[in-house]
Design an enzyme around this catalytic site. Structure first.
Site, PDB file in Angstrom:
ATOM      1  CD  GLU A  60      -2.324  16.808  -5.942  1.00 18.09           C
ATOM      2  OE1 GLU A  60      -1.226  16.681  -5.824  1.00 18.09           O
ATOM      3  OE2 GLU A  60      -2.922  15.667  -6.008  1.00 18.09           O
ATOM      4  CG  HIS A  63      -2.250  12.306  -2.010  1.00 17.99           C
ATOM      5  ND1 HIS A  63      -2.298  11.322  -1.347  1.00 17.99           N
ATOM      6  CD2 HIS A  63      -1.639  12.026  -2.938  1.00 17.99           C
ATOM      7  CE1 HIS A  63      -1.513  10.466  -1.961  1.00 17.99           C
ATOM      8  NE2 HIS A  63      -1.083  10.891  -3.084  1.00 17.99           N
ATOM      9  CG  HIS A 125       1.206   6.866  -8.295  1.00 13.91           C
ATOM     10  ND1 HIS A 125       0.589   8.326  -8.127  1.00 13.91           N
ATOM     11  CD2 HIS A 125       2.257   7.066  -7.467  1.00 13.91           C
ATOM     12  CE1 HIS A 125       1.126   8.984  -7.044  1.00 13.91           C
ATOM     13  NE2 HIS A 125       2.177   8.541  -6.695  1.00 13.91           N
ATOM     14  CG  HIS A 216     -10.050  -4.564 -13.369  1.00 10.13           C
ATOM     15  ND1 HIS A 216      -9.089  -4.993 -12.439  1.00 10.13           N
ATOM     16  CD2 HIS A 216     -10.942  -4.199 -12.357  1.00 10.13           C
ATOM     17  CE1 HIS A 216      -8.991  -4.661 -11.488  1.00 10.13           C
ATOM     18  NE2 HIS A 216     -10.464  -4.237 -11.282  1.00 10.13           N
ATOM     19  CG  HIS A 278     -12.760  -1.793  -6.012  1.00 13.52           C
ATOM     20  ND1 HIS A 278     -13.278  -3.288  -5.831  1.00 13.52           N
ATOM     21  CD2 HIS A 278     -12.176  -1.736  -7.069  1.00 13.52           C
ATOM     22  CE1 HIS A 278     -12.957  -3.900  -7.003  1.00 13.52           C
ATOM     23  NE2 HIS A 278     -12.122  -2.791  -7.740  1.00 13.52           N
TER      24      HIS A 278
END
Length: 306
Positions: A60, A63, A125, A216, A278
């Protein structure tokens, strides 16, 4: 010119930086590290630099550092390109989009840390970051004068390809959103098989999480078929316009790899490297589709001048 050379390196750094932000955000989500710094932002667990380093804190905090550093890069690139390349009509728009959506994704991330948000909001996001990435990528391509190198400034696009280009680009954003929703609702492993949720028991999804996962998959399957159709159309009718010919072939290759990566993620039970691959592939695909949208603008200009 000398400044052009430096601008190219700067644009590449900003593009790679945006890619790192996207992959870093995906890593935070996939490893459940979003609360690694607690309910603290911009500090981490009450300190500017965390005192206790756990895996979640490292992911975190890293990032956040990357996002902050890249934000300065994009701010400088925005001002620089605005001043030097402002005569190119797309540059100011792309500069604004890159900076605006980068700030927007940072604020959504901060809001999640401080107050928490619903899964359907959080799923936006990644998509918001994706728009910023696409804008930076297109700026970089303009700075590298890709249009001139591949005769993209001379393209003429027919109505059929125009409609499908716009349609599949908008639709790709829906595919991105459904994929993000799978992650944020923890529906990634709800279906143990592929391509069906349960290959031995054919039927409709039994609960909300299966609907999210299978929705999806259906969306991803449809975009594969759609891009396959467009690629065949481009191969038949645009062989002389290599930027369109090869662009759609590359798009077909990327979306094919995307489908295979999605399958591999499920069958490997969410292998983190495959999951990041992906995310990388859909990022590259969206960036390429946005470039195809830019070519529509080039085509309109060319048709007016003819």
């Amino acid at each position: 010119m000398q400044y052009s050379k430096y601008m190219k390196w700067f644009a590449v750094a900003a593009t790679i930086g945006m890619l790192l932000i996207l992959l870093g955000g995906a890593l935070v989500t996939k490893t459940d590290s979003g609360m690694g710094c607690g309910r603290n932002w911009p500090d981490c667990n009450g300190s500017l630099i965390p005192k206790e380093i756990t895996t979640e804190v490292l992911i975190e905090f890293s990032h956040r550092v990357v996002t902050g550093a890249v934000s300065f890069l994009i701010l400088i690139l925005t001002v620089w390109s605005w001043r030097v390349l402002g005569h190119i009509r797309e540059v100011k728009f792309l500069s604004f989009m890159a900076l605006f959506f980068l700030i927007a994704q940072a604020l959504i991330g901060a809001a999640q840390v401080l107050w928490g948000q619903g899964d359907f909001i959080l799923a936006l996001h990644f998509g918001i970051s994706l728009i910023s990435f696409a804008a930076v990528l297109l700026l970089t391509l303009i700075i590298f004068e890709v249009d001139q190198k591949f005769d993209a400034d001379k393209v003429i696009i027919g109505n059929t390809l125009k409609r499908h280009t716009i349609g599949v680009t908008i639709y790709s954003y829906l595919v991105v959103y459904t994929g993000a929703l799978v992650r944020h609702t923890n529906a990634s492993l709800i279906c143990p098989d592929w391509p069906l949720c349960n290959n031995k028991d054919i039927g409709l999804p039994a609960n909300f999480y299966e609907w999210v996962q299978m929705g999806h998959r259906f969306a991803a399957g449809l975009i594969f078929v759609w891009i396959l159709f467009i690629a065949i159309h481009a191969i038949k009718h645009y062989k002389e316009q290599r930027v369109l010919y090869w662009g759609w072939i590359i798009a077909l290759i990327i979306v094919s790899l995307q489908v295979l990566a999605g399958m591999a993620v499920v069958l490997s039970r969410l292998n983190i490297l495959l999951a990041l691959l992906h995310s990388l592939l859909i990022t590259l695909l969206f960036g390429l589709l946005c470039y195809m949208i830019l070519l529509l603008s080039r085509s309109r200009q060319n048709q007016k001048s003819n």
